[in-house]
Enzyme design. Sequence first.
Site, PDB file in Angstrom:
ATOM      1  N   ASN A   1       0.852  -1.190   0.000  1.00 56.25           N
ATOM      2  CA  ASN A   1       0.000   0.000   0.000  1.00 56.25           C
ATOM      3  C   ASN A   1       0.892   1.246   0.000  1.00 56.25           C
ATOM      4  O   ASN A   1       1.698   1.438   0.922  1.00 56.25           O
ATOM      5  CB  ASN A   1      -0.889  -0.045   1.264  1.00 56.25           C
ATOM      6  CG  ASN A   1      -1.831   1.131   1.346  1.00 56.25           C
ATOM      7  OD1 ASN A   1      -1.431   2.263   1.079  1.00 56.25           O
ATOM      8  ND2 ASN A   1      -3.061   0.885   1.720  1.00 56.25           N
TER       9      ASN A   1
ATOM     10  N   HIS B   1       0.989   6.173   1.969  1.00 59.05           N
ATOM     11  CA  HIS B   1       1.719   7.131   2.806  1.00 59.05           C
ATOM     12  C   HIS B   1       2.921   7.753   2.106  1.00 59.05           C
ATOM     13  O   HIS B   1       3.521   8.700   2.633  1.00 59.05           O
ATOM     14  CB  HIS B   1       2.042   6.508   4.159  1.00 59.05           C
ATOM     15  CG  HIS B   1       0.752   6.217   4.884  1.00 59.05           C
ATOM     16  ND1 HIS B   1      -0.152   7.213   5.173  1.00 59.05           N
ATOM     17  CD2 HIS B   1       0.173   5.051   5.279  1.00 59.05           C
ATOM     18  CE1 HIS B   1      -1.221   6.673   5.751  1.00 59.05           C
ATOM     19  NE2 HIS B   1      -1.048   5.359   5.820  1.00 59.05           N
TER      20      HIS B   1
ATOM     21  N   HIS C   1      -5.615   3.521  -1.437  1.00 56.58           N
ATOM     22  CA  HIS C   1      -6.946   3.866  -0.910  1.00 56.58           C
ATOM     23  C   HIS C   1      -7.315   5.267  -1.365  1.00 56.58           C
ATOM     24  O   HIS C   1      -6.747   6.249  -0.886  1.00 56.58           O
ATOM     25  CB  HIS C   1      -6.889   3.784   0.620  1.00 56.58           C
ATOM     26  CG  HIS C   1      -8.205   3.976   1.303  1.00 56.58           C
ATOM     27  ND1 HIS C   1      -8.349   3.822   2.658  1.00 56.58           N
ATOM     28  CD2 HIS C   1      -9.430   4.303   0.833  1.00 56.58           C
ATOM     29  CE1 HIS C   1      -9.618   4.041   2.993  1.00 56.58           C
ATOM     30  NE2 HIS C   1     -10.286   4.357   1.905  1.00 56.58           N
TER      31      HIS C   1
ATOM     32  N   ARG D   1      -9.465   7.868  -0.782  1.00 61.94           N
ATOM     33  CA  ARG D   1     -10.443   8.263   0.236  1.00 61.94           C
ATOM     34  C   ARG D   1     -11.334   9.363  -0.303  1.00 61.94           C
ATOM     35  O   ARG D   1     -10.945  10.128  -1.200  1.00 61.94           O
ATOM     36  CB  ARG D   1      -9.728   8.750   1.504  1.00 61.94           C
ATOM     37  CG  ARG D   1      -9.021   7.651   2.270  1.00 61.94           C
ATOM     38  CD  ARG D   1      -8.483   8.171   3.582  1.00 61.94           C
ATOM     39  NE  ARG D   1      -9.557   8.415   4.523  1.00 61.94           N
ATOM     40  CZ  ARG D   1      -9.837   7.617   5.577  1.00 61.94           C
ATOM     41  NH1 ARG D   1      -9.092   6.565   5.827  1.00 61.94           N
ATOM     42  NH2 ARG D   1     -10.839   7.899   6.364  1.00 61.94           N
TER      43      ARG D   1
ATOM     44  N   ARG E   1      -7.109  12.449   1.086  1.00 61.35           N
ATOM     45  CA  ARG E   1      -6.036  12.915   1.971  1.00 61.35           C
ATOM     46  C   ARG E   1      -4.676  12.330   1.601  1.00 61.35           C
ATOM     47  O   ARG E   1      -3.659  12.876   1.966  1.00 61.35           O
ATOM     48  CB  ARG E   1      -6.369  12.649   3.428  1.00 61.35           C
ATOM     49  CG  ARG E   1      -6.200  11.225   3.855  1.00 61.35           C
ATOM     50  CD  ARG E   1      -6.287  11.112   5.360  1.00 61.35           C
ATOM     51  NE  ARG E   1      -7.645  11.313   5.821  1.00 61.35           N
ATOM     52  CZ  ARG E   1      -8.173  10.658   6.863  1.00 61.35           C
ATOM     53  NH1 ARG E   1      -7.430   9.808   7.540  1.00 61.35           N
ATOM     54  NH2 ARG E   1      -9.397  10.855   7.229  1.00 61.35           N
TER      55      ARG E   1
ATOM     56  N   GLU F   1      -8.613   0.455  -2.748  1.00 63.03           N
ATOM     57  CA  GLU F   1      -9.451   0.463  -1.545  1.00 63.03           C
ATOM     58  C   GLU F   1     -10.370   1.666  -1.646  1.00 63.03           C
ATOM     59  O   GLU F   1      -9.931   2.760  -2.034  1.00 63.03           O
ATOM     60  CB  GLU F   1      -8.589   0.589  -0.295  1.00 63.03           C
ATOM     61  CG  GLU F   1      -7.746  -0.617  -0.021  1.00 63.03           C
ATOM     62  CD  GLU F   1      -6.845  -0.402   1.193  1.00 63.03           C
ATOM     63  OE1 GLU F   1      -6.895   0.669   1.807  1.00 63.03           O
ATOM     64  OE2 GLU F   1      -6.079  -1.322   1.493  1.00 63.03           O
TER      65      GLU F   1
ATOM     66  N   THR G   1      -8.307   3.213   8.622  1.00 62.36           N
ATOM     67  CA  THR G   1      -9.551   2.434   8.634  1.00 62.36           C
ATOM     68  C   THR G   1      -9.614   1.678   9.960  1.00 62.36           C
ATOM     69  O   THR G   1      -8.852   0.748  10.196  1.00 62.36           O
ATOM     70  CB  THR G   1      -9.556   1.466   7.436  1.00 62.36           C
ATOM     71  OG1 THR G   1      -9.145   2.206   6.287  1.00 62.36           O
ATOM     72  CG2 THR G   1     -10.934   0.901   7.207  1.00 62.36           C
TER      73      THR G   1
ATOM     74  N   GLU H   1     -11.151  -9.453   3.116  1.00 64.05           N
ATOM     75  CA  GLU H   1      -9.857  -9.124   3.729  1.00 64.05           C
ATOM     76  C   GLU H   1     -10.102  -8.948   5.225  1.00 64.05           C
ATOM     77  O   GLU H   1     -10.928  -8.135   5.631  1.00 64.05           O
ATOM     78  CB  GLU H   1      -9.280  -7.838   3.125  1.00 64.05           C
ATOM     79  CG  GLU H   1      -7.944  -7.485   3.789  1.00 64.05           C
ATOM     80  CD  GLU H   1      -7.143  -6.444   3.025  1.00 64.05           C
ATOM     81  OE1 GLU H   1      -7.205  -6.411   1.780  1.00 64.05           O
ATOM     82  OE2 GLU H   1      -6.434  -5.660   3.697  1.00 64.05           O
TER      83      GLU H   1
ATOM     84  N   HIS I   1      -3.623  -4.741   7.844  1.00 59.79           N
ATOM     85  CA  HIS I   1      -3.755  -3.591   8.737  1.00 59.79           C
ATOM     86  C   HIS I   1      -2.841  -3.747   9.940  1.00 59.79           C
ATOM     87  O   HIS I   1      -3.004  -4.663  10.735  1.00 59.79           O
ATOM     88  CB  HIS I   1      -5.186  -3.325   9.218  1.00 59.79           C
ATOM     89  CG  HIS I   1      -5.385  -1.851   9.508  1.00 59.79           C
ATOM     90  ND1 HIS I   1      -4.919  -1.265  10.644  1.00 59.79           N
ATOM     91  CD2 HIS I   1      -5.928  -0.862   8.761  1.00 59.79           C
ATOM     92  CE1 HIS I   1      -5.188   0.034  10.596  1.00 59.79           C
ATOM     93  NE2 HIS I   1      -5.793   0.298   9.467  1.00 59.79           N
ATOM     94  N   GLY I   2      -1.868  -2.847   9.996  1.00 61.65           N
ATOM     95  CA  GLY I   2      -0.977  -2.781  11.159  1.00 61.65           C
ATOM     96  C   GLY I   2       0.132  -3.821  11.147  1.00 61.65           C
ATOM     97  O   GLY I   2       0.891  -3.896  12.115  1.00 61.65           O
TER      98      GLY I   2
HETATM   99  N1  PXP Z   1      -5.954  -3.294   4.164  1.00 59.70           N
HETATM  100  C1  PXP Z   1      -6.904  -2.341   4.243  1.00 59.70           C
HETATM  101  C2  PXP Z   1      -8.286  -2.673   3.786  1.00 59.70           C
HETATM  102  C3  PXP Z   1      -6.604  -1.045   4.692  1.00 59.70           C
HETATM  103  O1  PXP Z   1      -7.566  -0.101   4.766  1.00 59.70           O
HETATM  104  C4  PXP Z   1      -5.266  -0.745   5.045  1.00 59.70           C
HETATM  105  C5  PXP Z   1      -4.892   0.640   5.475  1.00 59.70           C
HETATM  106  O2  PXP Z   1      -5.124   1.513   4.438  1.00 59.70           O
HETATM  107  C6  PXP Z   1      -4.313  -1.778   4.932  1.00 59.70           C
HETATM  108  C7  PXP Z   1      -4.679  -3.048   4.513  1.00 59.70           C
HETATM  109  C8  PXP Z   1      -2.863  -1.547   5.244  1.00 59.70           C
HETATM  110  O3  PXP Z   1      -2.714  -1.224   6.585  1.00 59.70           O
HETATM  111  P1  PXP Z   1      -1.298  -0.660   7.094  1.00 59.70           P
HETATM  112  O4  PXP Z   1      -1.072   0.620   6.368  1.00 59.70           O
HETATM  113  O5  PXP Z   1      -1.536  -0.490   8.553  1.00 59.70           O
HETATM  114  O6  PXP Z   1      -0.275  -1.704   6.765  1.00 59.70           O
END
Ligand code: PXP
Length: 249
Positions: A12, A15, A48, A50, A54, A75, A106, A156, A195-196
């Site tokens: 992803n 950032h 993503h 949004r 952002r 996303e 999210t 997911e 995520h995370g």
């Molecule tokens: N999967 C989804 C659906 C998400 O919304 C995100 C964050 O945008 C991620 C994975 C990736 O999460 P992280 O940036 O914490 O690795």
Amino acid sequence: MKTPEPLRLGVNIDHVATVRNARGGGLPDPVRAARLAIAAGANGITAHLREDRRHVRDEDMIRLMAEIEAPLNMEMAATPEMVKIALGLKPHACCLVPEKREERTTEGGLNVVSASAYLAEAVAALGAGGIRVSLFIEPDPRVLDAARALGAPVVEMHTGAYCDATGAARAAELQRIVAAAAHAEAIGLECHAGHGLDFETVGAIAAIPSIRELNIGHFLIGEAIFVGLETSIAGMRSRMDRARAGQAA
Ligand code: PXP
């Protein structure tokens, strides 16, 4: 022991755009990051779009589709505006996520159990457009059943609670994910997770054989500040591969 299916890594790049937007110019370029991510071992790119734009913006999505050959996972919130954009872009996949303007990221999975009527329409419209739809959900069998009933081929699972927990609580969260992944497979859903995730938390998730794809962003981009993007992604790739092969991370 049966060899598990390969595990894909979606990087992803949101950032990279966050840093770019902090100065308002064109650098660092998220598409350059995407190209490097693929070279470093990612199988696809996740971004993503949004509602408040952002981080990545519409032009970034257009460039990712035009300049990157690897699959793009978009996303997005299940809104008419986003569905229209996705049907125009035609990414490989769309992951539908809940979106609240005030959240930093999210924060939880989609409420598919008492889903809005529009969610089913969005899944159907994107699927009819040839886009593989996934639903970002909590690792809970009841939620998985509801996702299946909505007609999405992929889910997911949100790994945020597992990553945030420590000690016995983390072990319990991991067990929820292991059980939910087995349930997803039993009811015919392809299972992804994200995520995370970081170097410490990825191994246990990568070792779950029915999980087919991980989407990882924030940690990889942060780690890249210290070691470079290529080394950061290659480090994640090798931890995933070792855990998948049953070797200690
Ligand atoms: N999967 C989804 C659906 C998400 O919304 C995100 C964050 O945008 C991620 C994975 C990736 O999460 P992280 O940036 O914490 O690795």
